[in-house]
Design a protein around this motif. Structure first.
Motif, PDB file in Angstrom:
ATOM      1  N   SER A 193       0.762  -0.983  -0.018  1.00  0.00           N
ATOM      2  CA  SER A 193      -0.091  -0.045   0.280  1.00  0.00           C
ATOM      3  C   SER A 193       0.589   1.175  -0.095  1.00  0.00           C
ATOM      4  O   SER A 193       1.995   1.302   0.405  1.00  0.00           O
ATOM      5  N   PRO A 226       1.555   4.658   1.966  1.00  0.00           N
ATOM      6  CA  PRO A 226       1.618   5.255   2.765  1.00  0.00           C
ATOM      7  C   PRO A 226       1.008   5.969   3.195  1.00  0.00           C
ATOM      8  O   PRO A 226       1.075   6.717   2.528  1.00  0.00           O
ATOM      9  N   GLU A 227       0.775   6.179   4.154  1.00  0.00           N
ATOM     10  CA  GLU A 227      -0.103   7.750   4.942  1.00  0.00           C
ATOM     11  C   GLU A 227       1.287   8.651   5.082  1.00  0.00           C
ATOM     12  O   GLU A 227       2.072   8.566   5.557  1.00  0.00           O
ATOM     13  N   VAL A 228       1.095  10.386   4.402  1.00  0.00           N
ATOM     14  CA  VAL A 228       1.832  10.730   4.798  1.00  0.00           C
ATOM     15  C   VAL A 228       2.629  10.936   6.438  1.00  0.00           C
ATOM     16  O   VAL A 228       3.596  10.770   5.731  1.00  0.00           O
ATOM     17  N   ALA A 229       2.578  10.604   7.415  1.00  0.00           N
ATOM     18  CA  ALA A 229       3.247  10.907   8.028  1.00  0.00           C
ATOM     19  C   ALA A 229       4.328   9.764   7.947  1.00  0.00           C
ATOM     20  O   ALA A 229       5.294  10.162   8.716  1.00  0.00           O
ATOM     21  N   HIS A 230       3.948   8.040   7.605  1.00  0.00           N
ATOM     22  CA  HIS A 230       5.350   7.613   7.011  1.00  0.00           C
ATOM     23  C   HIS A 230       6.186   7.471   5.971  1.00  0.00           C
ATOM     24  O   HIS A 230       6.311   6.944   5.641  1.00  0.00           O
ATOM     25  N   LEU A 231       5.741   8.547   4.877  1.00  0.00           N
ATOM     26  CA  LEU A 231       6.668   9.265   3.950  1.00  0.00           C
ATOM     27  C   LEU A 231       8.178  10.085   3.839  1.00  0.00           C
ATOM     28  O   LEU A 231       8.047  10.520   5.436  1.00  0.00           O
ATOM     29  N   ASP A 239      -5.004   7.181  -3.366  1.00  0.00           N
ATOM     30  CA  ASP A 239      -4.297   8.668  -1.971  1.00  0.00           C
ATOM     31  C   ASP A 239      -5.086   9.326  -1.396  1.00  0.00           C
ATOM     32  O   ASP A 239      -5.815  10.090  -1.732  1.00  0.00           O
ATOM     33  N   MET A 240      -5.125   8.615  -0.199  1.00  0.00           N
ATOM     34  CA  MET A 240      -5.649   9.435   0.756  1.00  0.00           C
ATOM     35  C   MET A 240      -5.184  10.217   1.980  1.00  0.00           C
ATOM     36  O   MET A 240      -5.250  10.302   2.718  1.00  0.00           O
ATOM     37  N   SER A 241      -3.475  10.712   0.630  1.00  0.00           N
ATOM     38  CA  SER A 241      -2.820  10.611   1.811  1.00  0.00           C
ATOM     39  C   SER A 241      -2.515  12.832   2.319  1.00  0.00           C
ATOM     40  O   SER A 241      -1.912  12.781   2.967  1.00  0.00           O
ATOM     41  N   GLY A 242      -2.927  13.327   1.331  1.00  0.00           N
ATOM     42  CA  GLY A 242      -2.905  14.280   0.630  1.00  0.00           C
ATOM     43  C   GLY A 242      -1.699  15.495   0.168  1.00  0.00           C
ATOM     44  O   GLY A 242      -1.511  16.535   0.835  1.00  0.00           O
TER      45      GLY A 242
END
Length: 143
Positions: free
Chosen positions: A28, A30-35, A123-126
């Motif tokens: 998947s 990753p969410e923005v906090a993990h990029l 892409d839900m990361s914003g």
């Protein structure tokens, strides 16, 4: 004998050695906090691996011992995320140079393969400034 999961892990570890452990993800986006981000808030290059299933190897890979004794082909995608298309293509070339010919857990060499329809995860990361490049690979495995 190695397992299919060990084969997958060998590929993940190869890319982690190339890009860094915090830049390789499985299955998947990753969410923005993990990029990985640079000081300007731009996304640093990263890779996401999507592993498919093992499928029959086809003619030349069958065994007289039946299906379980036959070699299989395993398919997977590597998705490269980067802030620009140029960086994404540079990293994609770097990844391909590292994976092409690699023999995970002593199995068959990886090759760059064809790409059927790619299902892009939502892409839900914003994070808008990202470019994605997908590359398909396969390898013959006997696990």
């Amino acid at each position: 004998m190695a397992t299919y999961r060990e084969w997958q892990r060998a590929i993940v570890e190869r890319l982690q050695a190339l890009l860094g452990s915090g830049r390789v993800f499985e299955e998947s986006v990753p969410e923005v906090a993990h990029l990985p981000m640079n000081d300007l808030g731009m996304v640093e290059p990263y890779a996401v691996l999507w592993f498919g299933q093992r499928v029959q190897g086809g003619p030349g890979f069958n065994s007289m011992c039946g299906t379980l004794g036959s070699a299989h082909r395993a398919l997977f995608y590597v998705g490269i995320g980067a802030p620009t298309g140029e960086v994404a293509n540079d990293v994609a070339a770097f990844v391909t140079d590292s994976l092409r010919g690699f023999r995970p857990v002593g199995q068959g060499e990886l090759i760059e393969d064809f790409s059927p329809t790619i299902r892009e995860p939502l892409d839900m990361s914003g994070v808008n400034p990202r470019v994605h490049v997908r590359i398909a690979y396969s390898g013959i495995i006997d696990v």
